[in-house]
Design a protein around this motif. Structure first.
Motif, mmCIF file in Angstrom:
data_model
loop_
_atom_site.group_PDB
_atom_site.id
_atom_site.type_symbol
_atom_site.label_atom_id
_atom_site.label_comp_id
_atom_site.label_asym_id
_atom_site.label_seq_id
_atom_site.Cartn_x
_atom_site.Cartn_y
_atom_site.Cartn_z
ATOM 1 N N GLU A 151 0.816 -1.216 0.000
ATOM 2 C CA GLU A 151 0.000 0.000 0.000
ATOM 3 C C GLU A 151 0.851 1.269 0.000
ATOM 4 O OE1 GLU A 151 -3.212 0.546 -0.367
ATOM 5 O OE2 GLU A 151 -3.545 -1.597 -0.629
ATOM 6 N N SER A 152 1.917 1.268 0.776
ATOM 7 C CA SER A 152 2.712 2.497 0.927
ATOM 8 C C SER A 152 3.798 2.659 -0.136
ATOM 9 C CB SER A 152 3.364 2.531 2.314
ATOM 10 O OG SER A 152 4.295 1.456 2.470
ATOM 11 N N ASN A 153 4.370 1.547 -0.590
ATOM 12 C CA ASN A 153 5.495 1.611 -1.529
ATOM 13 C C ASN A 153 5.386 0.555 -2.628
ATOM 14 O OD1 ASN A 153 6.775 2.431 1.373
ATOM 15 N ND2 ASN A 153 7.743 3.596 -0.279
ATOM 16 N N PRO A 154 4.384 0.672 -3.497
ATOM 17 C CA PRO A 154 4.220 -0.348 -4.553
ATOM 18 C C PRO A 154 5.409 -0.402 -5.517
ATOM 19 C CG PRO A 154 2.827 1.557 -4.987
ATOM 20 C CD PRO A 154 3.372 1.734 -3.597
ATOM 21 N N GLU A 155 6.204 0.679 -5.575
ATOM 22 C CA GLU A 155 7.352 0.701 -6.478
ATOM 23 C C GLU A 155 8.420 -0.291 -6.066
ATOM 24 O OE1 GLU A 155 8.360 3.615 -3.195
ATOM 25 O OE2 GLU A 155 6.580 3.053 -4.344
ATOM 26 N N ARG A 156 8.325 -0.835 -4.854
ATOM 27 C CA ARG A 156 9.311 -1.824 -4.395
ATOM 28 C C ARG A 156 8.997 -3.244 -4.877
ATOM 29 N NH1 ARG A 156 10.953 -0.275 1.859
ATOM 30 N NH2 ARG A 156 11.219 1.972 1.532
ATOM 31 N N PHE A 157 7.921 -3.384 -5.625
ATOM 32 C CA PHE A 157 7.525 -4.704 -6.115
ATOM 33 C C PHE A 157 7.615 -4.705 -7.641
ATOM 34 C CE2 PHE A 157 5.718 -4.008 -2.012
ATOM 35 C CZ PHE A 157 5.897 -5.202 -1.354
ATOM 36 N N SER A 158 8.424 -5.606 -8.147
ATOM 37 C CA SER A 158 8.715 -5.654 -9.574
ATOM 38 C C SER A 158 8.207 -6.963 -10.166
ATOM 39 C CB SER A 158 10.227 -5.525 -9.788
ATOM 40 O OG SER A 158 10.551 -5.668 -11.159
ATOM 41 N N PRO A 159 7.295 -6.902 -11.128
ATOM 42 C CA PRO A 159 6.764 -8.139 -11.709
ATOM 43 C C PRO A 159 7.806 -8.862 -12.552
ATOM 44 C CG PRO A 159 5.961 -6.240 -12.931
ATOM 45 C CD PRO A 159 6.708 -5.703 -11.741
ATOM 46 N N ASN A 160 7.746 -10.197 -12.531
ATOM 47 C CA ASN A 160 8.621 -10.958 -13.413
ATOM 48 C C ASN A 160 7.949 -11.117 -14.771
ATOM 49 O OD1 ASN A 160 6.722 -12.995 -13.150
ATOM 50 N ND2 ASN A 160 8.063 -14.431 -12.103
ATOM 51 N N VAL A 161 8.504 -11.974 -15.612
ATOM 52 C CA VAL A 161 8.028 -12.110 -16.980
ATOM 53 C C VAL A 161 6.581 -12.592 -17.052
ATOM 54 C CG1 VAL A 161 8.838 -14.498 -17.244
ATOM 55 C CG2 VAL A 161 8.693 -13.015 -19.250
ATOM 56 N N VAL A 162 6.086 -13.251 -15.997
ATOM 57 C CA VAL A 162 4.716 -13.750 -15.987
ATOM 58 C C VAL A 162 3.701 -12.615 -15.841
ATOM 59 C CG1 VAL A 162 3.075 -15.198 -14.704
ATOM 60 C CG2 VAL A 162 5.399 -16.010 -15.118
ATOM 61 N N LEU A 163 4.039 -11.613 -15.035
ATOM 62 C CA LEU A 163 3.080 -10.543 -14.739
ATOM 63 C C LEU A 163 3.406 -9.206 -15.391
ATOM 64 C CD1 LEU A 163 2.302 -11.328 -10.995
ATOM 65 C CD2 LEU A 163 0.892 -11.786 -13.003
ATOM 66 N N ARG A 164 4.597 -9.077 -15.967
ATOM 67 C CA ARG A 164 4.899 -7.811 -16.639
ATOM 68 C C ARG A 164 3.921 -7.506 -17.774
ATOM 69 N NH1 ARG A 164 5.972 -5.312 -20.657
ATOM 70 N NH2 ARG A 164 5.931 -7.200 -21.928
ATOM 71 N N PRO A 165 3.528 -8.482 -18.616
ATOM 72 C CA PRO A 165 2.548 -8.179 -19.655
ATOM 73 C C PRO A 165 1.221 -7.657 -19.096
ATOM 74 C CG PRO A 165 3.671 -10.234 -20.166
ATOM 75 C CD PRO A 165 4.066 -9.867 -18.762
#
Length: 520
Positions: free
Chosen positions: A305-319
């Motif tokens: 909630e506070s820092n979503p930029e700290r979560f990076s999707p891998n190849v499965v969820l980037r699309p």
């Protein structure tokens, strides 16, 4: 440039999985929404109900990402158009390869720009914006830290870690840059005026393609990541995207298709400066792999909630992330990219996000004057440059031989002689037939050895033609890999500054053939 088209099936460069997709094989229809053709965009437009608030967030994020850059009128107009419900994007993406890396980096973007133009002609009441998605969050530095030009590898060595878009262009990079004094100003200026790799790539891509309205999007953005929060929670706590991807992957494998990507229970990395590592479940909560970082479920939920930029999707969820933050209609990718999206449709359905039209980027082979002369001398045409050298040499030498080094007639006569005499001898003594058979084997081996010597003599006589063919195939497939996956654009751009404009004139994003492009 002159253009000749070669059927992809005749190049030997593409998987059956990919070819079945572009050929519209019925068995693959459940794994995507739209056929890869122009007419599909009517339905894609109707299905893409992109929220106004997401448009505003995207517009604001782009304004910040482009802060301080000189923008062309075309890019400025496309920025403003983003706010309109009648505006849609078409997108390609790629890693931050140094100096663009292999040629297909350029081919992807040219294909995407031309698709936007083609859609505007077909659907004039709408606006279509070409987008390049920068893979700034990727952390595989070894895949992007070099480029190849005229057979030489230029490589940047750095001890930095984490997302490559954040890599600082430090003294080690400046030392690397000294080796590339031949590079065009557009690259030198971008690298020398930037603090990070991501900043530099945005600058040179903007300089090369801004006149065509291309917008560069960086997903490593807190505002844009806020849209992805529901997906973060569903993936990290419930693992539902993993289940959907697994189901599709198993079905495709049962049909004989090899998986291109491999989903995990958690498909997010933890991302901070200098670090991008997988998140895994652990006793009592979660941990970041290869670190001492731990979270309880409540702590991780609060951080989302506070820092979503700290979560990076891998190849499965980037699309999925891409389609959630862009009013996107199509994704253009390479052969492996296009087919790995087919493993993901269930995830899109789960989050009620429309699945885009999947299109292959254009494929091309550039031939310059010196190679064209060799082709003429060899009597080769377009499709001939995709042959395997060893297979071609075998057939060519056999056809051009002055002596029949296969010695088939001699072998047949020798075999008949030993067989006949062996049967005659067996009437005298049964064991003699075996002796004759052993003699036949020895004699045939001697003829094979003589045939091999004759073949080598023929190859020596034909050395000029063989070397000429080897030079052509080394040019079209350096090290055995297609030119577009190895050679840097500067190999042609330095001699022909109009290269990109000429490619824009040749490429048709809805023509699924290999283009052989010739220039003197």
């Amino acid at each position: 440039m002159k253009k000749h088209c070669v059927d992809l099936n005749k190049t030997g460069q593409f998987s059956r999985f990919f070819l079945d997709y572009i050929e519209g094989k019925e068995a693959l229809r459940p794994f995507y929404t739209h056929l890869p053709k122009l007419e599909s965009f009517k339905d894609a437009i109707a299905q893409k109900n992109f929220p106004d608030e997401n448009r505003k967030l995207l517009y604001q994020a782009l304004q910040e990402q482009y802060s301080g850059l000189d923008l062309s009128e075309e890019v400025t107009a496309n920025f403003e158009a983003i706010l309109s419900k009648k505006t849609f994007t078409v997108t390609t993406g790629h890693q931050l390869n140094l100096f663009t890396g292999p040629l297909y980096f350029i081919y992807k973007i040219v294909s995407t720009i031309n698709l936007a133009k083609k859609l505007k002609e077909a659907y004039p009441e709408f606006n279509f914006v070409p987008v390049y998605w920068m893979a700034t969050e990727d952390h595989d530095f070894d895949e992007i830290n070099y480029f190849k030009l005229d057979g030489k590898k230029y490589q940047w060595s750095s001890g930095q870690t984490g997302a490559v878009g954040d890599f600082v262009l430090d003294d080690s990079f400046k030392a690397f840059l000294k080796e590339t004094q031949f590079a065009p100003y557009v690259f030198k200026d971008a690298y020398q005026s930037s603090k990070t790799l991501g900043e530099a790539v945005r600058k040179y891509v903007n300089q090369l393609f801004g006149a065509h309205g291309l917008i560069v999007v960086d997903g490593h953005d807190a505002m844009l990541k806020s849209i992805l929060k529901p997906v973060m929670k569903a993936d990290i706590f419930d693992h539902s995207p993993f289940e959907k991807a697994q189901i599709a992957s198993r079905k495709l494998e049962d049909m004989g298709y090899k998986s291109q990507i491999f989903p995990r229970e958690i498909n997010f990395f933890y991302l901070v400066k200098g670090l991008r590592e997988r998140i895994e479940r652990s006793k009592g909560g979660f941990q970041v792999v290869n670190t001492e970082i731990r979270f309880t479920s409540d702590e991780l939920a609060a951080l989302i909630e506070s820092n979503p930029e700290r979560f990076s999707p891998n190849v499965v969820l980037r699309p999925l992330y891409q389609e959630m933050i862009l009013p996107n209609l199509a994704y253009l990718g390479g052969p492996a990219e296009v087919v790995y999206w087919l493993q993901l449709k269930g995830i899109f359905d789960q989050f009620e996000i429309p699945f885009p039209v999947l299109l292959p980027r254009n494929f091309a082979l550039i031939l310059d004057g010196s190679v064209l002369k060799k082709l003429e001398q060899l009597g080769w045409e377009g499709a001939d440059v995709f042959v395997d050298f060893d297979s071609w040499k075998k057939g060519f030498v056999a056809r051009q031989a002055q002596v029949d080094f296969s010695m088939k007639a001699e072998k047949d006569a020798l075999s008949q002689l030993f067989d006949t005499k062996g049967k005659e001898a067996s009437a005298l003594e049964k064991s003699l037939e075996s002796a004759f058979q052993a003699g036949k084997v020895r004699s045939l081996k001697i003829l094979d050895q003589m045939g091999s010597k004759l073949r080598k003599a023929e190859e020596k006589r034909l050395a000029v033609e063989l070397n000429r063919a080897k030079a052509v195939l080394d040019f079209t497939a350096p090290g055995g890999s297609p030119q577009e996956r190895v050679v840097n654009m500067m190999q042609f751009y330095l001699k022909n500054p109009e290269l990109i404009e000429e490619l824009l004139g040749c490429f048709d994003p809805l023509d699924f053939n290999m283009m052989v492009l010739e220039y003197a």
